[in-house]
Design an enzyme around this catalytic site. Sequence first.
Site, short mmCIF file in Angstrom:
data_model
loop_
_atom_site.label_atom_id
_atom_site.label_comp_id
_atom_site.label_asym_id
_atom_site.label_seq_id
_atom_site.Cartn_x
_atom_site.Cartn_y
_atom_site.Cartn_z
N SER A 173 4.41 -11.69 1.51
CA SER A 173 4.54 -10.23 1.61
C SER A 173 3.26 -9.62 2.17
O SER A 173 2.18 -9.74 1.57
CB SER A 173 4.82 -9.65 0.23
OG SER A 173 4.69 -8.24 0.30
N HIS A 231 7.51 -11.03 4.89
CA HIS A 231 8.21 -10.06 4.04
C HIS A 231 7.56 -8.69 4.23
O HIS A 231 6.35 -8.53 4.00
CB HIS A 231 8.13 -10.53 2.59
CG HIS A 231 8.92 -9.71 1.63
ND1 HIS A 231 10.27 -9.88 1.42
CD2 HIS A 231 8.54 -8.72 0.78
CE1 HIS A 231 10.68 -9.03 0.49
NE2 HIS A 231 9.65 -8.31 0.09
N ASP A 287 7.59 -4.87 3.04
CA ASP A 287 8.03 -3.96 1.99
C ASP A 287 7.99 -2.51 2.49
O ASP A 287 6.91 -1.94 2.64
CB ASP A 287 7.13 -4.11 0.76
CG ASP A 287 7.40 -5.41 0.02
OD1 ASP A 287 8.58 -5.66 -0.33
OD2 ASP A 287 6.45 -6.18 -0.21
N HIS A 316 12.41 -5.55 3.42
CA HIS A 316 12.91 -5.20 2.09
C HIS A 316 12.80 -3.69 1.93
O HIS A 316 11.70 -3.15 1.78
CB HIS A 316 12.06 -5.96 1.05
CG HIS A 316 12.35 -5.60 -0.37
ND1 HIS A 316 11.49 -5.91 -1.40
CD2 HIS A 316 13.42 -4.99 -0.95
CE1 HIS A 316 12.02 -5.49 -2.55
NE2 HIS A 316 13.17 -4.92 -2.29
N MET A 367 12.91 -0.50 0.11
CA MET A 367 12.90 0.19 -1.17
C MET A 367 12.87 1.68 -0.87
O MET A 367 11.86 2.37 -1.02
CB MET A 367 11.67 -0.26 -1.99
CG MET A 367 11.83 -1.65 -2.56
SD MET A 367 10.26 -2.42 -3.00
CE MET A 367 9.75 -3.00 -1.40
N MET A 405 14.90 -9.00 -7.97
CA MET A 405 13.53 -8.55 -8.21
C MET A 405 13.05 -9.16 -9.54
O MET A 405 13.73 -9.05 -10.55
CB MET A 405 13.45 -7.03 -8.30
CG MET A 405 13.71 -6.28 -7.00
SD MET A 405 12.63 -6.77 -5.64
CE MET A 405 11.00 -6.40 -6.31
N ASP A 460 11.40 -12.02 -5.82
CA ASP A 460 10.30 -11.19 -5.29
C ASP A 460 9.61 -10.49 -6.45
O ASP A 460 10.22 -9.71 -7.17
CB ASP A 460 10.89 -10.16 -4.31
CG ASP A 460 9.84 -9.26 -3.71
OD1 ASP A 460 8.63 -9.52 -3.88
OD2 ASP A 460 10.24 -8.27 -3.05
C1 DX5 Z 1 7.15 -5.18 -4.92
C2 DX5 Z 1 7.42 -5.79 -3.58
C3 DX5 Z 1 6.96 -7.19 -3.45
C4 DX5 Z 1 5.46 -7.36 -3.56
C5 DX5 Z 1 5.24 -8.67 -4.25
O1 DX5 Z 1 7.90 -4.04 -5.08
O2 DX5 Z 1 8.80 -5.78 -3.28
O3 DX5 Z 1 7.41 -7.77 -2.24
O4 DX5 Z 1 4.79 -7.40 -2.35
O5 DX5 Z 1 3.89 -8.82 -4.50
P1 DX5 Z 1 3.35 -9.91 -5.53
O6 DX5 Z 1 3.76 -11.25 -4.98
O7 DX5 Z 1 1.88 -9.67 -5.52
O8 DX5 Z 1 4.00 -9.63 -6.85
ZN ZN Z 2 9.50 -7.00 -1.55
#
Ligand code: DX5
Ligand code: ZN
Length: 220
Positions: A8, A31, A33, A64, A66, A135, A173
């Site tokens: 990510s 990835h 976000d 991804h 959100m 998640m 994730d």
């Molecule tokens: C959180 C994101 C993740 C995040 C994960 O809402 O969707 O993709 O980057 O980060 P880590 O691996 O540090 O938990």
């Molecule tokens: Zn994510």
Amino acid sequence: MAVQISPSILAADFARLADEAAAVPNADWLHVDVMDYHFVPNLTLGLPVVEALRKATETPLDCHLMISDPDRWAPQYAEAGAGSVTIHAEAAKAPVRTLREIRWLGARAGLALNPATPVEPYADLLGEIDMLLLMTVEPGFGGQKFLDVVLPKLRRARELVTRHGGNVWLQVDGGVDAGTIERCAEAGADVFVAGSAVYGASDPKAAIDALRAAAERAAS
Ligand code: DX5
Ligand code: ZN
């Protein structure tokens, strides 16, 4: 079931995204976000950055979303060249239409579920998706602690996917690192997002190799 690692870029240096993508040539995906400050209490990046990143790397982009209105925006991420576009079940008002549009535009279609969202109501949508994202933290921020409470749902999701025919990838994730990836792989995940565990490491490429080896060991 082939293990895939999707680092990510949320944990990368946003001022040097092309370099950060180049630092992980062994990644299966990047990835990305996308957060809109409405669906989650954080704001990251959007279409212009995805378009720029698309030109800066050969690694396919795993977007991804959100965001609170994925029905409106998701197709544009597919048009921008994302290899995979994932929308949240909690946000989509017309998930079937949106997932079909994503596929029609040539991207893989993903459906994401927050930790407290049950998987069973979405069993009939497995034919509409290429990936189910569970998640393992509440979405919004990197660096959070892995939520073990999601593991039973992950096992149930693996059973549903297997019963369906097994073509749907199962992604986890949030909080995925050397200490938690084995539990995820044992429970049935095959695509692993890792932010801090990759970009927080002194050698991101080696971190991916180590995560992949751990997941392959646990899955076999
Ligand atoms: C959180 C994101 C993740 C995040 C994960 O809402 O969707 O993709 O980057 O980060 P880590 O691996 O540090 O938990
Ligand atoms: Zn994510």
